[in-house]
Each structure stands twice: as structure tokens, then as C-alpha cells.
Design a protein around this motif. Structure first.
Motif, PDB file in Angstrom:
ATOM      1  N   MET A  62       9.548  -1.963  -6.166  1.00  9.87           N
ATOM      2  CA  MET A  62       9.781  -1.053  -7.277  1.00  9.87           C
ATOM      3  C   MET A  62       8.717  -1.152  -8.369  1.00  9.87           C
ATOM      4  O   MET A  62       8.231  -0.130  -8.875  1.00  9.87           O
ATOM      5  CB  MET A  62      11.159  -1.305  -7.892  1.00  9.87           C
ATOM      6  N   GLU A  63       8.324  -2.363  -8.752  1.00 10.47           N
ATOM      7  CA  GLU A  63       7.325  -2.518  -9.805  1.00 10.47           C
ATOM      8  C   GLU A  63       5.978  -1.940  -9.375  1.00 10.47           C
ATOM      9  O   GLU A  63       5.255  -1.332 -10.172  1.00 10.47           O
ATOM     10  CB  GLU A  63       7.170  -3.996 -10.184  1.00 10.47           C
ATOM     11  N   ILE A  64       5.641  -2.116  -8.115  1.00  8.39           N
ATOM     12  CA  ILE A  64       4.390  -1.587  -7.589  1.00  8.39           C
ATOM     13  C   ILE A  64       4.442  -0.060  -7.534  1.00  8.39           C
ATOM     14  O   ILE A  64       3.462   0.631  -7.832  1.00  8.39           O
ATOM     15  CB  ILE A  64       4.094  -2.187  -6.203  1.00  8.39           C
ATOM     16  N   TYR A  65       5.611   0.476  -7.165  1.00 11.84           N
ATOM     17  CA  TYR A  65       5.797   1.930  -7.140  1.00 11.84           C
ATOM     18  C   TYR A  65       5.607   2.499  -8.552  1.00 11.84           C
ATOM     19  O   TYR A  65       4.947   3.526  -8.740  1.00 11.84           O
ATOM     20  CB  TYR A  65       7.190   2.265  -6.616  1.00 11.84           C
ATOM     21  N   LYS A  66       6.191   1.825  -9.544  1.00 11.62           N
ATOM     22  CA  LYS A  66       6.084   2.280 -10.934  1.00 11.62           C
ATOM     23  C   LYS A  66       4.632   2.263 -11.411  1.00 11.62           C
ATOM     24  O   LYS A  66       4.190   3.176 -12.113  1.00 11.62           O
ATOM     25  CB  LYS A  66       6.944   1.409 -11.845  1.00 11.62           C
ATOM     26  N   GLY A 117       2.035   2.583  -9.492  1.00 10.54           N
ATOM     27  CA  GLY A 117       1.398   3.705  -8.817  1.00 10.54           C
ATOM     28  C   GLY A 117       1.683   5.010  -9.538  1.00 10.54           C
ATOM     29  O   GLY A 117       0.780   5.847  -9.719  1.00 10.54           O
ATOM     30  N   TYR A 118       2.937   5.187  -9.962  1.00 10.02           N
ATOM     31  CA  TYR A 118       3.325   6.409 -10.674  1.00 10.02           C
ATOM     32  C   TYR A 118       2.523   6.560 -11.969  1.00 10.02           C
ATOM     33  O   TYR A 118       2.002   7.647 -12.271  1.00 10.02           O
ATOM     34  CB  TYR A 118       4.819   6.376 -10.992  1.00 10.02           C
ATOM     35  N   GLU A 119       2.425   5.473 -12.724  1.00 14.68           N
ATOM     36  CA  GLU A 119       1.679   5.511 -13.987  1.00 14.68           C
ATOM     37  C   GLU A 119       0.205   5.822 -13.748  1.00 14.68           C
ATOM     38  O   GLU A 119      -0.402   6.610 -14.483  1.00 14.68           O
ATOM     39  CB  GLU A 119       1.827   4.173 -14.714  1.00 14.68           C
ATOM     40  N   ASP A 120      -0.372   5.210 -12.717  1.00 13.77           N
ATOM     41  CA  ASP A 120      -1.782   5.449 -12.410  1.00 13.77           C
ATOM     42  C   ASP A 120      -2.006   6.881 -11.921  1.00 13.77           C
ATOM     43  O   ASP A 120      -3.045   7.489 -12.202  1.00 13.77           O
ATOM     44  CB  ASP A 120      -2.270   4.458 -11.357  1.00 13.77           C
ATOM     45  N   GLY A 121      -1.045   7.419 -11.181  1.00 15.64           N
ATOM     46  CA  GLY A 121      -1.149   8.801 -10.722  1.00 15.64           C
ATOM     47  C   GLY A 121      -1.157   9.779 -11.878  1.00 15.64           C
ATOM     48  O   GLY A 121      -1.897  10.779 -11.872  1.00 15.64           O
ATOM     49  N   GLU A 140       0.835  -1.210   0.000  1.00 14.98           N
ATOM     50  CA  GLU A 140       0.000   0.000   0.000  1.00 14.98           C
ATOM     51  C   GLU A 140       0.864   1.253   0.000  1.00 14.98           C
ATOM     52  O   GLU A 140       0.620   2.188  -0.769  1.00 14.98           O
ATOM     53  CB  GLU A 140      -0.914   0.002   1.234  1.00 14.98           C
ATOM     54  N   ASN A 141       1.866   1.283   0.860  1.00 13.74           N
ATOM     55  CA  ASN A 141       2.734   2.458   0.984  1.00 13.74           C
ATOM     56  C   ASN A 141       3.432   2.770  -0.332  1.00 13.74           C
ATOM     57  O   ASN A 141       3.441   3.918  -0.787  1.00 13.74           O
ATOM     58  CB  ASN A 141       3.772   2.212   2.076  1.00 13.74           C
ATOM     59  N   ASP A 142       4.037   1.743  -0.962  1.00 13.77           N
ATOM     60  CA  ASP A 142       4.823   1.986  -2.166  1.00 13.77           C
ATOM     61  C   ASP A 142       3.952   2.347  -3.361  1.00 13.77           C
ATOM     62  O   ASP A 142       4.313   3.204  -4.177  1.00 13.77           O
ATOM     63  CB  ASP A 142       5.681   0.760  -2.477  1.00 13.77           C
ATOM     64  N   TYR A 143       2.799   1.702  -3.484  1.00 12.18           N
ATOM     65  CA  TYR A 143       1.896   2.065  -4.577  1.00 12.18           C
ATOM     66  C   TYR A 143       1.426   3.510  -4.400  1.00 12.18           C
ATOM     67  O   TYR A 143       1.414   4.295  -5.354  1.00 12.18           O
ATOM     68  CB  TYR A 143       0.690   1.133  -4.626  1.00 12.18           C
ATOM     69  N   ALA A 144       1.047   3.860  -3.169  1.00 14.22           N
ATOM     70  CA  ALA A 144       0.541   5.210  -2.901  1.00 14.22           C
ATOM     71  C   ALA A 144       1.611   6.269  -3.151  1.00 14.22           C
ATOM     72  O   ALA A 144       1.323   7.324  -3.734  1.00 14.22           O
ATOM     73  CB  ALA A 144       0.032   5.305  -1.462  1.00 14.22           C
ATOM     74  N   LEU A 145       2.841   6.007  -2.732  1.00 17.85           N
ATOM     75  CA  LEU A 145       3.914   6.983  -2.960  1.00 17.85           C
ATOM     76  C   LEU A 145       4.160   7.183  -4.450  1.00 17.85           C
ATOM     77  O   LEU A 145       4.398   8.303  -4.906  1.00 17.85           O
ATOM     78  CB  LEU A 145       5.204   6.523  -2.266  1.00 17.85           C
ATOM     79  N   GLY A 146       4.092   6.095  -5.214  1.00 16.23           N
ATOM     80  CA  GLY A 146       4.247   6.206  -6.666  1.00 16.23           C
ATOM     81  C   GLY A 146       3.111   7.004  -7.276  1.00 16.23           C
ATOM     82  O   GLY A 146       3.323   7.858  -8.137  1.00 16.23           O
ATOM     83  N   PHE A 147       1.895   6.735  -6.816  1.00 17.62           N
ATOM     84  CA  PHE A 147       0.708   7.442  -7.299  1.00 17.62           C
ATOM     85  C   PHE A 147       0.834   8.943  -7.036  1.00 17.62           C
ATOM     86  O   PHE A 147       0.549   9.761  -7.914  1.00 17.62           O
ATOM     87  CB  PHE A 147      -0.523   6.883  -6.580  1.00 17.62           C
ATOM     88  N   ILE A 148       1.277   9.291  -5.848  1.00 20.26           N
ATOM     89  CA  ILE A 148       1.411  10.703  -5.475  1.00 20.26           C
ATOM     90  C   ILE A 148       2.447  11.405  -6.352  1.00 20.26           C
ATOM     91  O   ILE A 148       2.224  12.530  -6.809  1.00 20.26           O
ATOM     92  CB  ILE A 148       1.779  10.828  -3.980  1.00 20.26           C
TER      93      ILE A 148
END
Length: 235
Positions: A200-204, A206-210, A140-148
Motif C-alpha cells: 500500500m505505501e509503495i502504491y501511494k 506511485g500515485y503521488e509520483d504519477g 514494481e507492479n504496485d508502484y506502477a499501478l499507483g503511478f498510472i
């Protein structure tokens, strides 16, 4: 002439100039609907003098204790919609926005919708991790940080594309002064530091979805969501 209606139409007109063809079309259709409903002309709307609403606080439904990323999302949204944010704390931290009434309302709408989107994806990611026999800790944390971060980059690109948005969404002097007085009553600060947990993949993702996050579909759901149009953002 209803001032609130005129302001909604003005902001919808600004949104109709979006570079996103779909979002521009939705905004224009909503504009036409309001003009007909309230028997107004575009000329009347454009010539109507704007006003500043009252400065108020709007307490959201969003609370947190461990999910500190929510405070980072709230800060990003507040900074991009002319507001401040702070917490009411009693066991948990409740996010509250402070600024012009319509801007603070928009902040609440965007924050709650963004969190719903994040939670929906995180639920699927956790399920996939469990199926693979992997730990779900930090997902949750890493996906959210990527999204933000992705959403922040989207905001910055919008400002570069349309510099007028950046000027309109700045905190005005009265809001700054009012918050300065308000903040004198604050009891202290809250540690909201959070760090990347290694997915890292989850963060990425999140970034794309953000970067792709959009609330334009909500515009067509009814009068309750029309207030979002006051922001002038392409989001």
C-alpha cells in the motif's frame, strides 16, 4: 513556410498557457527560439491553416511479458493523445501506437520516458527492501499501478481545467475508421489483467509520483524533443 515548424509553434503556444508557471515559461522560451530561427511572426503562425498528418503506426521500444502494467500505461497515454494501441507479439509483446503521425510519436516519447521514471524509482525501492530483509515481489507492479492511477487523475484534472484540450485530443473520425480497418487483421486478444499485490505505501508513492510526472524539462533538450509540443498537454 515549413508546416511542421508552424505546427510545433502552435502547440507550444497552447502549452505556454499552462497553469504551471514553469512549464508555461519553458514553452514560451522555446516558441521565441523557433520564431527567430525560422524568421516567423506570431501573426503568421496564428493565421496559418492547420493540417492533419498521415495516419500511421509507431512501434515503440517497449516490450513486456510479465510486466502487464505497461499495457495499462500505454492505454492511458493512447487515450489521452488521440491514438489507439496494439501489440506485435513474437515471444514478447511490443507496444505499438496508431493514429496521426505526430500524435503517435508523442505517445512513444511519453511512454518510454514514463517507464524510465518508473524503473528508476522501483530500483531504489527494491534496494531499500533488500536492505531491510524484505521481499521485493510485487513492488514494481504496485508502484506502477499507483503511478498510472495518479497520472490518469492528472490528465482528468487538466481536461477539467481546459476543456479545449479534451476536444483536441479526441480521436478524429478518420483515425477511428482507419483503426477499425486495421483491427480486422488482428489475430486475437492478449490477457493484460494485473492486480494489486499488497504494497500500500509503495502504491501511494506511485500515485503521488504519477500526479507529479512532467516531461517539460525534455522540451529544452533539443530539436528531437520539440515534437512533444504538438500534444498540447500540460504534462
Amino acid at each position: 513556410m515549413d508546416i511542421n515548424v508552424v505546427e510545433k509553434i502552435k502547440k507550444l503556444l497552447a502549452l505556454s498557457e499552462s497553469s504551471n508557471e514553469y512549464e508555461a515559461q519553458v514553452a514560451m522560451l522555446k516558441t521565441q527560439e523557433l520564431l527567430i530561427k525560422h524568421k516567423l511572426t506570431l501573426r503568421e503562425v496564428k493565421e496559418f491553416k492547420s493540417y492533419n498528418s498521415d495516419i500511421k503506426e509507431q512501434t515503440s521500444k517497449v516490450t513486456f511479458t510479465k510486466a502487464k502494467w505497461k499495457s495499462h500505461l500505454a492505454r492511458l497515454i493512447a487515450d489521452n493523445f488521440g491514438c489507439y494501441f496494439f501489440f506485435y507479439t513474437q515471444g514478447t509483446h511490443t507496444i505499438t501506437f496508431f493514429g496521426r503521425e505526430e500524435d503517435a510519436i508523442v505517445c512513444n516519447i511519453v511512454l518510454e520516458y514514463a517507464i524510465d521514471c518508473i524503473n528508476s524509482v522501483v530500483k531504489k525501492l527494491r534496494y531499500q527492501a533488500v536492505r531491510k530483509g524484505c521481499s521485493t515481489k510485487g513492488i514494481e507492479n504496485d508502484y506502477a499501478l499507483g503511478f498510472i492511477e495518479g497520472l490518469e487523475d492528472k490528465f482528468e484534472k487538466q481536461k477539467e481545467t481546459n476543456q479545449e484540450w479534451g476536444l483536441v485530443l479526441m480521436k478524429d473520425s478518420e483515425v477511428i475508421q482507419a483503426y477499425s480497418e486495421k483491427s480486422k487483421s488482428f489475430a486475437g486478444t492478449i490477457n493484460t489483467n494485473t492486480s494489486f499485490q499488497g504494497h500500500m505505501e509503495i502504491y501511494k508513492k506511485g500515485y503521488e509520483d504519477g500526479q507529479k510526472f512532467s516531461i517539460s524539462d525534455k522540451l529544452s533538450e533539443g530539436d528531437d524533443m520539440e515534437v512533444f509540443a504538438i500534444s498540447g498537454h500540460e504534462i
